[in-house]
Design an enzyme around this catalytic site. Structure first.
Site, PDB file in Angstrom:
ATOM      1  N   HIS A 138       0.806  -1.242   0.000  1.00 42.14           N
ATOM      2  CA  HIS A 138       0.000   0.000   0.000  1.00 42.14           C
ATOM      3  C   HIS A 138       0.827   1.273   0.000  1.00 42.14           C
ATOM      4  CE1 HIS A 138       1.041  -0.319   4.215  1.00 42.14           C
ATOM      5  NE2 HIS A 138       0.591   0.909   4.412  1.00 42.14           N
ATOM      6  N   ARG A 139       2.144   1.156   0.255  1.00 42.96           N
ATOM      7  CA  ARG A 139       2.960   2.383   0.284  1.00 42.96           C
ATOM      8  C   ARG A 139       3.636   2.660  -1.049  1.00 42.96           C
ATOM      9  NH1 ARG A 139       6.214   2.204   5.983  1.00 42.96           N
ATOM     10  NH2 ARG A 139       4.672   3.327   7.199  1.00 42.96           N
ATOM     11  N   LEU A 198       6.257 -10.239   3.617  1.00 40.16           N
ATOM     12  CA  LEU A 198       5.538 -11.029   2.609  1.00 40.16           C
ATOM     13  C   LEU A 198       6.392 -12.173   2.050  1.00 40.16           C
ATOM     14  CD1 LEU A 198       3.657  -8.175   0.703  1.00 40.16           C
ATOM     15  CD2 LEU A 198       2.687  -9.778   2.345  1.00 40.16           C
ATOM     16  N   SER A 240       3.044  -6.526 -15.387  1.00 44.13           N
ATOM     17  CA  SER A 240       3.787  -5.447 -16.025  1.00 44.13           C
ATOM     18  C   SER A 240       3.787  -5.684 -17.535  1.00 44.13           C
ATOM     19  CB  SER A 240       5.228  -5.459 -15.513  1.00 44.13           C
ATOM     20  OG  SER A 240       6.068  -4.730 -16.370  1.00 44.13           O
ATOM     21  N   CYS A 292       6.172  -5.622 -19.387  1.00 45.61           N
ATOM     22  CA  CYS A 292       7.398  -6.295 -19.842  1.00 45.61           C
ATOM     23  C   CYS A 292       7.231  -7.815 -19.929  1.00 45.61           C
ATOM     24  CB  CYS A 292       8.592  -5.928 -18.971  1.00 45.61           C
ATOM     25  SG  CYS A 292       8.501  -6.623 -17.324  1.00 45.61           S
ATOM     26  N   LYS A 295       6.589 -12.376 -13.103  1.00 44.18           N
ATOM     27  CA  LYS A 295       5.225 -11.855 -13.310  1.00 44.18           C
ATOM     28  C   LYS A 295       4.383 -12.826 -14.150  1.00 44.18           C
ATOM     29  CE  LYS A 295       5.318  -8.052 -10.969  1.00 44.18           C
ATOM     30  NZ  LYS A 295       4.382  -7.869  -9.845  1.00 44.18           N
ATOM     31  N   THR A 341       1.232  -0.557 -18.001  1.00 47.84           N
ATOM     32  CA  THR A 341       2.397  -0.043 -18.701  1.00 47.84           C
ATOM     33  C   THR A 341       3.288   0.702 -17.694  1.00 47.84           C
ATOM     34  OG1 THR A 341       3.054   1.213 -20.616  1.00 47.84           O
ATOM     35  CG2 THR A 341       1.279   2.156 -19.300  1.00 47.84           C
ATOM     36  N   LEU A 347       4.613   3.074 -15.114  1.00 49.44           N
ATOM     37  CA  LEU A 347       3.863   3.960 -14.220  1.00 49.44           C
ATOM     38  C   LEU A 347       4.706   5.144 -13.795  1.00 49.44           C
ATOM     39  CD1 LEU A 347       2.272   1.654 -11.535  1.00 49.44           C
ATOM     40  CD2 LEU A 347       1.144   2.834 -13.433  1.00 49.44           C
ATOM     41  N   HIS A 384      13.015   4.319 -12.279  1.00 46.63           N
ATOM     42  CA  HIS A 384      12.624   4.300 -13.686  1.00 46.63           C
ATOM     43  C   HIS A 384      12.989   5.639 -14.327  1.00 46.63           C
ATOM     44  CE1 HIS A 384      10.006   1.015 -12.150  1.00 46.63           C
ATOM     45  NE2 HIS A 384      10.353   0.476 -13.299  1.00 46.63           N
ATOM     46  N   ASP A 416      19.336   0.429 -23.832  1.00 52.29           N
ATOM     47  CA  ASP A 416      18.058   0.999 -24.298  1.00 52.29           C
ATOM     48  C   ASP A 416      16.885   0.158 -23.813  1.00 52.29           C
ATOM     49  OD1 ASP A 416      18.608   3.303 -25.673  1.00 52.29           O
ATOM     50  OD2 ASP A 416      18.714   2.353 -27.658  1.00 52.29           O
TER      51      ASP A 416
HETATM   52  O1  GFB Z   1      12.149   3.303 -17.089  1.00 55.25           O
HETATM   53  P1  GFB Z   1      13.271   2.398 -17.417  1.00 55.25           P
HETATM   54  O2  GFB Z   1      14.324   2.252 -16.391  1.00 55.25           O
HETATM   55  O3  GFB Z   1      12.723   0.947 -17.709  1.00 55.25           O
HETATM   56  O4  GFB Z   1      13.981   2.908 -18.760  1.00 55.25           O
HETATM   57  P2  GFB Z   1      12.172   0.044 -18.934  1.00 55.25           P
HETATM   58  C1  GFB Z   1      13.278   3.265 -19.893  1.00 55.25           C
HETATM   59  C2  GFB Z   1      14.214   3.842 -20.936  1.00 55.25           C
HETATM   60  O5  GFB Z   1      14.707   5.107 -20.481  1.00 55.25           O
HETATM   61  C3  GFB Z   1      15.443   2.997 -21.248  1.00 55.25           C
HETATM   62  C4  GFB Z   1      16.116   5.167 -20.653  1.00 55.25           C
HETATM   63  O6  GFB Z   1      15.705   3.040 -22.625  1.00 55.25           O
HETATM   64  C5  GFB Z   1      16.550   3.713 -20.477  1.00 55.25           C
HETATM   65  O7  GFB Z   1      17.847   3.510 -21.010  1.00 55.25           O
HETATM   66  N1  GFB Z   1      16.699   6.128 -19.700  1.00 55.25           N
HETATM   67  C6  GFB Z   1      17.285   7.309 -20.041  1.00 55.25           C
HETATM   68  C7  GFB Z   1      16.786   5.998 -18.380  1.00 55.25           C
HETATM   69  N2  GFB Z   1      17.777   7.909 -18.962  1.00 55.25           N
HETATM   70  C8  GFB Z   1      17.480   7.132 -17.903  1.00 55.25           C
HETATM   71  C9  GFB Z   1      17.739   7.258 -16.500  1.00 55.25           C
HETATM   72  O8  GFB Z   1      18.355   8.201 -16.014  1.00 55.25           O
HETATM   73  N3  GFB Z   1      17.246   6.255 -15.705  1.00 55.25           N
HETATM   74  C10 GFB Z   1      16.556   5.192 -16.215  1.00 55.25           C
HETATM   75  N4  GFB Z   1      16.085   4.259 -15.370  1.00 55.25           N
HETATM   76  N5  GFB Z   1      16.332   5.033 -17.538  1.00 55.25           N
HETATM   77  C11 GFB Z   1      11.641  -1.423 -16.863  1.00 55.25           C
HETATM   78  C12 GFB Z   1      11.830  -2.887 -16.592  1.00 55.25           C
HETATM   79  O9  GFB Z   1      11.988  -1.315 -18.189  1.00 55.25           O
HETATM   80  O10 GFB Z   1      10.329  -0.944 -16.754  1.00 55.25           O
HETATM   81  C13 GFB Z   1      10.942  -3.435 -15.573  1.00 55.25           C
HETATM   82  O11 GFB Z   1      13.186  -3.131 -16.361  1.00 55.25           O
HETATM   83  C14 GFB Z   1       9.521  -2.911 -15.615  1.00 55.25           C
HETATM   84  O12 GFB Z   1      10.937  -4.824 -15.698  1.00 55.25           O
HETATM   85  C15 GFB Z   1       9.496  -1.426 -15.768  1.00 55.25           C
HETATM   86  O13 GFB Z   1       8.808  -3.508 -16.649  1.00 55.25           O
HETATM   87  C16 GFB Z   1       8.099  -0.857 -15.975  1.00 55.25           C
HETATM   88  O14 GFB Z   1      10.872   0.552 -19.439  1.00 55.25           O
HETATM   89  O15 GFB Z   1      13.212  -0.167 -19.969  1.00 55.25           O
END
Ligand code: GFB
Length: 317
Positions: A12-13, A42, A108, A110, A141, A165, A167, A180, A273
């Site tokens: 919930h947090r 959990l 998710s 993914c 998942k 998708t 969030l 993210h 990427d």
């Molecule tokens: O949001 P993100 O970490 O996850 O990265 P995914 C999305 C895209 O943003 C990738 C780019 O192409 C990253 O390389 N990106 C650019 C960055 N700059 C940054 C940054 O500073 N930080 C991050 N984190 N990304 C995750 C999955 O995938 O999404 C999980 O690993 C899950 O399993 C989640 O499904 C929703 O969309 O690539």
């Protein structure tokens, strides 16, 4: 699900769980059961069973999970696989043992194959290879989704699975190693502006496309599904998204403008990427009667404002 019934929100947090709590409260649900990590682990099967025997919830939202951005997933696959399998196995099995009427498991986007046709329909599940950077999380998942389907088939339960998708929203994780992209960029641009830096580093090429759903829209969708739909209507999984995506480059430009950063973007091609595109086909949930409300522009404004407030609160403390 009626407002007097007992509803357990696991996680919930978190970003999703806190949005579910807001959506439930705004509809008058007052009999909400929650536990933080110190109160209920959990990962501990016996503790989870005992909790369900004592609390006897009617409905369960399973939003507790180990989550993280692309690099955290890539570098810690064992943790993502083990912890998520344990949490979901413990909660789903205990829910069944205690006769829970309805459970909603959160997956998710993914879980779908890396190179499947776009937009992604629910039936593309298991039709091809997964994206390597988040294979462990996706396998966990998929196992959760299949466990719900197996209980439904074998025991006649009504366990639903929603596949959201990417969030974002207030209260997200802003730790640059594990977050993210959207919260990471908010923090990077904000700090670069405050420190008068001339550039911000964006991971990867900027070319991947992502679909972003505001957390309160997800909360509304999940409460809608719990109230209105049965697993036989949703199928094994139901997509929850906006049906629109943008490139990481465009997202970076929009956040930079919102924050008021005037410098340059630099792309770090050493960073992955990930999947090139994962746009969800949301026609199934639209046909059932739910549609997202918050535009990316509005959601970004709300999220940045909440981030600024959290910094002020941290300074004042
Ligand atoms: O949001 P993100 O970490 O996850 O990265 P995914 C999305 C895209 O943003 C990738 C780019 O192409 C990253 O390389 N990106 C650019 C960055 N700059 C940054 C940054 O500073 N930080 C991050 N984190 N990304 C995750 C999955 O995938 O999404 C999980 O690993 C899950 O399993 C989640 O499904 C929703 O969309 O690539």
């Amino acid at each position: 699900m009626q407002s007097h019934q007992r509803v357990f929100v696991a996680g919930h947090r978190g970003l999703a769980g806190s949005a579910i709590m807001r959506a439930l409260r705004s509809r008058g649900y007052a009999n909400l059961v929650t536990r933080n990590r110190a109160e209920l682990n959990l990962l501990d099967r016996a503790a989870v069973s005992e909790f369900f025997r004592q609390q006897r919830p009617d409905h369960v939202f399973l939003a507790a999970a180990k989550v993280g951005g692309i690099l955290a997933n890539k570098d810690h696959p064992a943790g993502f696989l083990l912890e998520n399998l344990a949490i979901q196995n413990n909660v789903i099995e205990a829910a069944h043992e205690c006769g829970v009427r309805k459970l909603l498991f959160l997956g998710s986007s993914c879980i779908y194959p890396r190179d499947c046709p776009q937009p992604i329909r629910e039936e593309y599940l298991l039709s091809g290879k997964l994206e390597a950077t988040n294979e462990a999380y996706a396998i966990a998942k998929i196992a959760g989704l299949k466990l719900c389907a197996a209980y439904n088939r074998q025991h006649g339960t009504d366990f639903l699975c929603a596949m959201p998708t990417n969030l974002y929203g207030p209260g997200d994780n802003y730790d640059l190693r594990s977050s993210h992209v959207l919260p990471a960029l908010i923090r990077k641009f904000h700090e670069a502006r405050e420190r008068n830096q001339s550039k911000v580093v964006v991971w990867g090429t900027g070319a991947p496309l992502r679909e972003f759903l505001y957390s309160d829209d997800l909360g509304e969708a999940l409460v809608f599904l719990m109230q209105q739909c049965k697993a036989e209507q949703t199928g094994e999984a139901i997509n929850v998204g906006t049906g629109e995506d943008i490139s990481i480059l465009e997202l970076a430009r929009r956040i930079s403008e919102l924050v008021g950063f005037r410098g340059e973007l630099e792309f770090d091609a050493e960073k992955p990427d990930g999947t090139p595109r994962k746009l969800l086909d949301v026609s199934r949930i639209h046909a059932l009667g739910w549609h997202h409300r918050v535009s990316l522009e509005e959601g970004l404004r709300q999220t940045y404002s909440a981030y600024q407030q959290s910094l002020l609160a941290a300074c004042a403390a």
